[in-house]
Design a protein around this motif. Sequence first.
Motif, PDB file in Angstrom:
ATOM      1  N   LEU A 130      11.419  76.049  32.906  1.00 14.14           N
ATOM      2  CA  LEU A 130      11.450  76.207  34.360  1.00 14.14           C
ATOM      3  C   LEU A 130      10.701  77.483  34.727  1.00 14.14           C
ATOM      4  CD1 LEU A 130      15.284  75.486  34.836  1.00 14.14           C
ATOM      5  CD2 LEU A 130      13.383  73.840  34.977  1.00 14.14           C
ATOM      6  N   GLY A 131       9.687  77.356  35.592  1.00 14.91           N
ATOM      7  CA  GLY A 131       8.906  78.524  36.011  1.00 14.91           C
ATOM      8  C   GLY A 131       7.546  78.556  35.351  1.00 14.91           C
ATOM      9  N   ALA A 132       6.565  79.064  36.071  1.00 16.75           N
ATOM     10  CA  ALA A 132       5.190  79.107  35.536  1.00 16.75           C
ATOM     11  C   ALA A 132       4.530  80.449  35.834  1.00 16.75           C
ATOM     12  CB  ALA A 132       4.380  77.947  36.112  1.00 16.75           C
ATOM     13  N   GLY A 133       5.314  81.521  35.792  1.00 19.50           N
ATOM     14  CA  GLY A 133       4.771  82.865  36.019  1.00 19.50           C
ATOM     15  C   GLY A 133       4.368  83.516  34.712  1.00 19.50           C
ATOM     16  N   GLY A 134       4.310  84.837  34.721  1.00 27.23           N
ATOM     17  CA  GLY A 134       3.875  85.582  33.545  1.00 27.23           C
ATOM     18  C   GLY A 134       4.787  85.374  32.350  1.00 27.23           C
ATOM     19  N   VAL A 154       8.063  72.877  34.599  1.00 26.72           N
ATOM     20  CA  VAL A 154       8.448  72.620  35.992  1.00 26.72           C
ATOM     21  C   VAL A 154       8.321  73.890  36.805  1.00 26.72           C
ATOM     22  CG1 VAL A 154      10.491  72.229  37.440  1.00 26.72           C
ATOM     23  CG2 VAL A 154       9.993  70.677  35.544  1.00 26.72           C
ATOM     24  N   ASN A 155       7.670  73.781  37.954  1.00 27.44           N
ATOM     25  CA  ASN A 155       7.570  74.951  38.827  1.00 27.44           C
ATOM     26  C   ASN A 155       7.612  74.533  40.286  1.00 27.44           C
ATOM     27  OD1 ASN A 155       7.304  77.811  38.817  1.00 27.44           O
ATOM     28  ND2 ASN A 155       5.279  77.590  39.713  1.00 27.44           N
ATOM     29  N   ARG A 156       8.193  75.428  41.110  1.00 27.65           N
ATOM     30  CA  ARG A 156       8.233  75.184  42.558  1.00 27.65           C
ATOM     31  C   ARG A 156       6.808  74.942  43.073  1.00 27.65           C
ATOM     32  NH1 ARG A 156      10.353  80.141  46.063  1.00 27.65           N
ATOM     33  NH2 ARG A 156       8.659  81.098  44.894  1.00 27.65           N
ATOM     34  N   ALA A 159       0.994  73.558  41.512  1.00 24.16           N
ATOM     35  CA  ALA A 159      -0.384  73.934  41.144  1.00 24.16           C
ATOM     36  C   ALA A 159      -0.385  75.020  40.066  1.00 24.16           C
ATOM     37  CB  ALA A 159      -1.138  74.423  42.379  1.00 24.16           C
ATOM     38  N   ARG A 160       0.603  75.901  40.116  1.00 22.38           N
ATOM     39  CA  ARG A 160       0.682  76.972  39.118  1.00 22.38           C
ATOM     40  C   ARG A 160       1.045  76.407  37.739  1.00 22.38           C
ATOM     41  NH1 ARG A 160       4.298  82.370  40.062  1.00 22.38           N
ATOM     42  NH2 ARG A 160       2.871  83.775  38.984  1.00 22.38           N
ATOM     43  N   ALA A 161       1.925  75.415  37.746  1.00 24.81           N
ATOM     44  CA  ALA A 161       2.285  74.751  36.483  1.00 24.81           C
ATOM     45  C   ALA A 161       1.080  73.993  35.937  1.00 24.81           C
ATOM     46  CB  ALA A 161       3.453  73.796  36.703  1.00 24.81           C
ATOM     47  N   THR A 193      12.697  80.557  33.044  1.00 27.51           N
ATOM     48  CA  THR A 193      11.867  81.769  33.152  1.00 27.51           C
ATOM     49  C   THR A 193      11.723  82.205  34.608  1.00 27.51           C
ATOM     50  OG1 THR A 193       9.659  80.805  33.495  1.00 27.51           O
ATOM     51  CG2 THR A 193      10.483  80.841  31.222  1.00 27.51           C
ATOM     52  N   THR A 194      12.387  81.492  35.523  1.00 28.42           N
ATOM     53  CA  THR A 194      12.303  81.881  36.930  1.00 28.42           C
ATOM     54  C   THR A 194      13.316  83.006  37.202  1.00 28.42           C
ATOM     55  OG1 THR A 194      14.049  80.472  37.855  1.00 28.42           O
ATOM     56  CG2 THR A 194      11.887  79.439  37.516  1.00 28.42           C
ATOM     57  N   SER A 195      13.246  83.538  38.408  1.00 24.62           N
ATOM     58  CA  SER A 195      14.221  84.573  38.771  1.00 24.62           C
ATOM     59  C   SER A 195      15.488  83.961  39.361  1.00 24.62           C
ATOM     60  CB  SER A 195      13.582  85.543  39.770  1.00 24.62           C
ATOM     61  OG  SER A 195      12.957  84.816  40.803  1.00 24.62           O
ATOM     62  N   LEU A 196      15.562  82.648  39.418  1.00 27.27           N
ATOM     63  CA  LEU A 196      16.754  81.992  39.949  1.00 27.27           C
ATOM     64  C   LEU A 196      17.955  82.297  39.058  1.00 27.27           C
ATOM     65  CD1 LEU A 196      15.231  78.521  40.935  1.00 27.27           C
ATOM     66  CD2 LEU A 196      15.902  80.374  42.476  1.00 27.27           C
ATOM     67  N   GLN A 201      19.378  86.839  43.767  1.00 27.78           N
ATOM     68  CA  GLN A 201      18.443  85.713  43.944  1.00 27.78           C
ATOM     69  C   GLN A 201      19.251  84.429  44.152  1.00 27.78           C
ATOM     70  OE1 GLN A 201      14.984  86.008  43.920  1.00 27.78           O
ATOM     71  NE2 GLN A 201      15.418  88.208  43.905  1.00 27.78           N
ATOM     72  N   PRO A 202      18.589  83.374  44.647  1.00 25.15           N
ATOM     73  CA  PRO A 202      19.323  82.115  44.808  1.00 25.15           C
ATOM     74  C   PRO A 202      19.851  81.575  43.475  1.00 25.15           C
ATOM     75  CG  PRO A 202      17.196  82.023  45.934  1.00 25.15           C
ATOM     76  CD  PRO A 202      17.213  83.288  45.134  1.00 25.15           C
ATOM     77  N   ARG A 203      20.850  80.715  43.545  1.00 25.73           N
ATOM     78  CA  ARG A 203      21.432  80.112  42.331  1.00 25.73           C
ATOM     79  C   ARG A 203      20.428  79.175  41.668  1.00 25.73           C
ATOM     80  NH1 ARG A 203      26.054  76.519  43.560  1.00 25.73           N
ATOM     81  NH2 ARG A 203      26.338  76.504  41.313  1.00 25.73           N
TER      82      ARG A 203
HETATM   83  P1  ATR Z   1       7.521  86.592  35.813  1.00 24.95           P
HETATM   84  O1  ATR Z   1       6.414  87.473  35.332  1.00 24.95           O
HETATM   85  O2  ATR Z   1       8.882  87.169  35.600  1.00 24.95           O
HETATM   86  O3  ATR Z   1       7.410  85.209  35.294  1.00 24.95           O
HETATM   87  P2  ATR Z   1       6.432  85.712  38.337  1.00 24.95           P
HETATM   88  O4  ATR Z   1       5.067  85.616  37.742  1.00 24.95           O
HETATM   89  O5  ATR Z   1       6.557  86.334  39.687  1.00 24.95           O
HETATM   90  O6  ATR Z   1       7.392  86.568  37.404  1.00 24.95           O
HETATM   91  O7  ATR Z   1       7.095  84.252  38.325  1.00 24.95           O
HETATM   92  C1  ATR Z   1       8.340  83.976  38.918  1.00 24.95           C
HETATM   93  C2  ATR Z   1       8.704  82.514  38.669  1.00 24.95           C
HETATM   94  O8  ATR Z   1       9.953  82.256  39.331  1.00 24.95           O
HETATM   95  C3  ATR Z   1       7.694  81.539  39.232  1.00 24.95           C
HETATM   96  O9  ATR Z   1       7.687  80.377  38.442  1.00 24.95           O
HETATM   97  C4  ATR Z   1       8.303  81.232  40.613  1.00 24.95           C
HETATM   98  O10 ATR Z   1       7.891  80.004  41.167  1.00 24.95           O
HETATM   99  P3  ATR Z   1       6.536  79.950  42.074  1.00 24.95           P
HETATM  100  O11 ATR Z   1       5.388  79.993  41.106  1.00 24.95           O
HETATM  101  O12 ATR Z   1       6.639  78.658  42.795  1.00 24.95           O
HETATM  102  O13 ATR Z   1       6.589  81.162  42.971  1.00 24.95           O
HETATM  103  C5  ATR Z   1       9.775  81.186  40.256  1.00 24.95           C
HETATM  104  N1  ATR Z   1      10.644  81.371  41.420  1.00 24.95           N
HETATM  105  C6  ATR Z   1      10.928  82.528  42.047  1.00 24.95           C
HETATM  106  N2  ATR Z   1      11.765  82.316  43.092  1.00 24.95           N
HETATM  107  C7  ATR Z   1      12.007  80.974  43.117  1.00 24.95           C
HETATM  108  C8  ATR Z   1      12.780  80.111  43.959  1.00 24.95           C
HETATM  109  N3  ATR Z   1      13.492  80.595  45.000  1.00 24.95           N
HETATM  110  N4  ATR Z   1      12.785  78.792  43.677  1.00 24.95           N
HETATM  111  C9  ATR Z   1      12.091  78.290  42.636  1.00 24.95           C
HETATM  112  N5  ATR Z   1      11.328  79.054  41.812  1.00 24.95           N
HETATM  113  C10 ATR Z   1      11.276  80.377  42.047  1.00 24.95           C
END
Ligand code: ATR
Length: 280
Positions: A130-134, A154-156, A159-161, A193-196, A201-203
Amino acid sequence: MTTAARTPAACLIGWPAAHSRSPLIHRYWLRTLGIEGGYVIEAVPPDDFRDFVLRLSLRGFVGANVTIPHKEQALALSKPDARAKAVGAANTLWFRDGELCSTNTDVEGFINNLDASAPGWDKAQEALVLGAGGASRAVVFGLIDRGIKTVHLVNRTVARAQALAGQFGSGVQPAGWDEVEKLLPRAGLLVNTTSLGQHGQPRLEIDVARLPDGAVVADLVYVPLQTELLAAAQARGLKTADGLGMLLHQAVRGFELWFGRRPQVTSELRALVEADLKHA
Ligand code: ATR
């Protein structure tokens, strides 16, 4: 703080110089291994980063950790290994024969923590990330490198995923949040890997009952230490790996590169950092 001229010292370069657990971790190892050395925080604004890094050795440092917002610049200014290149960011700098080298220790931090916390996790054929950030980049690279056949990413922001998947080839399949429910029964490994789920932050709403028996659940969030996701997974009897474990394991390689000894992630170190997190 000035660096001691006679004893090796490393530093954490960031801006702003946020409260970090790295000094606590590295000083614990220096102390317990009986190594005379230091680890300090250096607040360096982006415009000064290049100059600071090019003079790292002159400043008396044997190496450094690099954090936000300097990780990409650190990569560009050094000779990166395959991990740093694949992740597109460097978090650890050191010198080899006078040359500034870099790596990204999040990859082994994640993998070694899984090995320590949930041995056998790599029997999973498919993983759901879950998540596609750094942080996700490091996780995905580590999983593919370790032989996981399919990583569902999976990412919100889909396009980033897709962009991340494009970089890693057909073993990484991008998807949207609406597909999570369908993917859970196939995931031998689930990684957040998201901040959820992080404090403030949200659940993160995941039905762990849908995971297969024997699945392993990892969460990179470490505030709180036990996230709702990990608590639910443990309540179901699943093995878990937490974010603090990854933080501790990712620090091992930097220490080894700078000070020449490979330190252990002990329960005593973990307790020390846990106590610090509680008082933060
Ligand atoms: P990191 O380096 O810690 O991975 P980041 O690059 O800012 O930090 O990535 C944060 C991740 O958390 C991303 O996948 C982000 O989704 P988006 O790419 O759509 O922004 C995800 N994330 C943060 N807040 C979110 C939320 N409220 N709901 C779903 N995904 C969230």
